[in-house]
Enzyme design. Sequence first.
Site, short mmCIF file in Angstrom:
data_model
loop_
_atom_site.label_atom_id
_atom_site.label_comp_id
_atom_site.label_asym_id
_atom_site.label_seq_id
_atom_site.Cartn_x
_atom_site.Cartn_y
_atom_site.Cartn_z
N ARG A 47 0.85 -1.20 0.00
CA ARG A 47 0.00 0.00 0.00
C ARG A 47 0.88 1.25 0.00
O ARG A 47 0.62 2.21 -0.71
CB ARG A 47 -0.97 0.02 1.19
CG ARG A 47 -1.79 1.30 1.23
CD ARG A 47 -3.08 1.29 2.04
NE ARG A 47 -3.11 0.34 3.12
CZ ARG A 47 -2.45 0.47 4.28
NH1 ARG A 47 -1.70 1.53 4.50
NH2 ARG A 47 -2.52 -0.46 5.21
N TYR A 99 -16.16 16.55 -16.07
CA TYR A 99 -16.42 15.11 -16.15
C TYR A 99 -17.49 14.76 -15.11
O TYR A 99 -17.37 15.17 -13.94
CB TYR A 99 -15.13 14.34 -15.89
CG TYR A 99 -15.34 12.85 -15.80
CD1 TYR A 99 -15.63 12.10 -16.94
CD2 TYR A 99 -15.26 12.19 -14.59
CE1 TYR A 99 -15.83 10.73 -16.87
CE2 TYR A 99 -15.45 10.82 -14.50
CZ TYR A 99 -15.74 10.10 -15.65
OH TYR A 99 -15.94 8.75 -15.57
N ASP A 171 -7.01 18.79 -14.66
CA ASP A 171 -7.30 17.45 -15.17
C ASP A 171 -6.85 17.42 -16.63
O ASP A 171 -7.44 18.06 -17.50
CB ASP A 171 -8.82 17.18 -15.04
CG ASP A 171 -9.21 15.77 -15.49
OD1 ASP A 171 -8.46 15.17 -16.29
OD2 ASP A 171 -10.27 15.29 -15.05
N LYS A 196 -7.67 6.32 -19.71
CA LYS A 196 -7.96 6.80 -21.05
C LYS A 196 -6.71 6.74 -21.93
O LYS A 196 -6.25 5.66 -22.25
CB LYS A 196 -8.56 8.21 -20.96
CG LYS A 196 -9.59 8.39 -19.82
CD LYS A 196 -10.87 7.59 -20.03
CE LYS A 196 -11.76 7.51 -18.79
NZ LYS A 196 -12.12 8.78 -18.16
C1 LIG Z 1 -12.64 9.21 -16.94
C2 LIG Z 1 -12.32 10.55 -16.44
C3 LIG Z 1 -12.13 10.78 -15.08
C4 LIG Z 1 -12.31 9.70 -14.04
O1 LIG Z 1 -11.34 8.71 -14.15
P1 LIG Z 1 -11.59 7.15 -13.77
O2 LIG Z 1 -10.29 6.52 -14.14
O3 LIG Z 1 -12.75 6.69 -14.57
O4 LIG Z 1 -11.87 7.12 -12.30
C5 LIG Z 1 -11.80 12.07 -14.68
N1 LIG Z 1 -11.67 13.07 -15.58
C6 LIG Z 1 -11.85 12.88 -16.90
C7 LIG Z 1 -11.69 14.03 -17.83
C8 LIG Z 1 -12.19 11.63 -17.38
O5 LIG Z 1 -12.38 11.45 -18.69
#
Ligand SMILES: *Cc1c(COP(=O)(O)O)cnc(C)c1O
Length: 380
Positions: A47, A99, A171, A196
């Site tokens: 962890r 998001y 982000d 992604k």
């Molecule tokens: C998918 C996404 C998230 C969340 O991420 P997860 O890996 O699904 O928890 C946050 N911000 C954006 C822009 C996203 O496309």
Amino acid sequence: MKFNTKTIHGGQENTDPAYGSVMQPIYQTSTYSQTSPGQHKGFEYSRSGNPTRSGLEQALASIENGKHGLAFGSGLAAIDAVLKMLKPGDEVVSTSDLYGGTYRLFNSIFKGFGIKFHFVGMQDSEAIEKYINPKTKLIWAETPSNPLMNITDISALSEVAKKHKILLAVDNTFATAYLQKPLDLGADIVMHSATKYLGGHSDLVLGSLVVNDEKLAEQLYFIQKASGGIPGPMDCFLVLRGIKTLHLRMQRHSENGRAVAEFLKSHPKVENLYWPGLEDHPNHEIAKRQMKDFGGMVSFTTKGNSKQNAIRFVEKLKIFTLAESLGGVESLAGHPATMTHASIPKSEREKLGVVDSLIRLSVGIEDEEDLLKDLEQALA
Ligand SMILES: *Cc1c(COP(=O)(O)O)cnc(C)c1O
């Protein structure tokens, strides 16, 4: 090292002390032997640290031009860790077209813990100053935003953040470090859903943070260890492998994104088109300044604004797969109003432009001609 070299070698030890493995080994272990209490090789319990995860965390820091990387079990677990630095009474100014899952985390979890959120359009970075007061601790920005591809001027936002001594987190999921480097533009924290583009193959869920500041890094490592939202070693390995082709994939995603945007722009059934590479995109000039290219995320609405037509369109696609998520090598299509953004109330959603006919495409790296033909037949 330059960027393309960093994706492959950045932060990586090129000799594995055990057998000289060229690839980062997958240390599928929860614990590590000690010769005497406290005598170990840097890892005690997975962890708090795992060598495969460390390899990924160093790679993440390297490509973002940052000093410290942290990996989490999902993008939302990474955001959760950032918000846990705040205390009840603190305030956050956040991008409004966000998001959906981030909005849900802010509004349904952290609001209940006494943190106040202001959701504002950030295309005009000066306009956000009126939401800042002595309780404001964090600006949360998403650019390009999901799903409307709004662009925020990161440098301008960082000036506002520095002036008021508050943290700026970006982000960077849609752009990735290939297209844009928020830390270089003055952000304090860069966050990714590595699920992604970084992973890039739709085969894992993982999140990350990268920062430069030592104290901030310590605070976040403490939260990572104390709250425990960590990824497993296999997923860390997969993201590490994904990053090695990030530059090639993003280049092709951007080329295909342009082809799809140009095709849709000239199509008689298309009403609104959202892609920051278009010259008539409201923040095209800022996008051009802070991004290397414009990526493969394209959203649009069809004439007549019919939900039924939007749903029929996504059902008819053959090469684009109807699915949540984005950023994989394969092309995906989504209907934000009923899928990714269903957790935002309809009235809120429509105010932002996420109308019922909006369709979001994650343009993959297939042959351009096949993608355009698929869109053509589904629109027909
Ligand atoms: C998918 C996404 C998230 C969340 O991420 P997860 O890996 O699904 O928890 C946050 N911000 C954006 C822009 C996203 O496309």
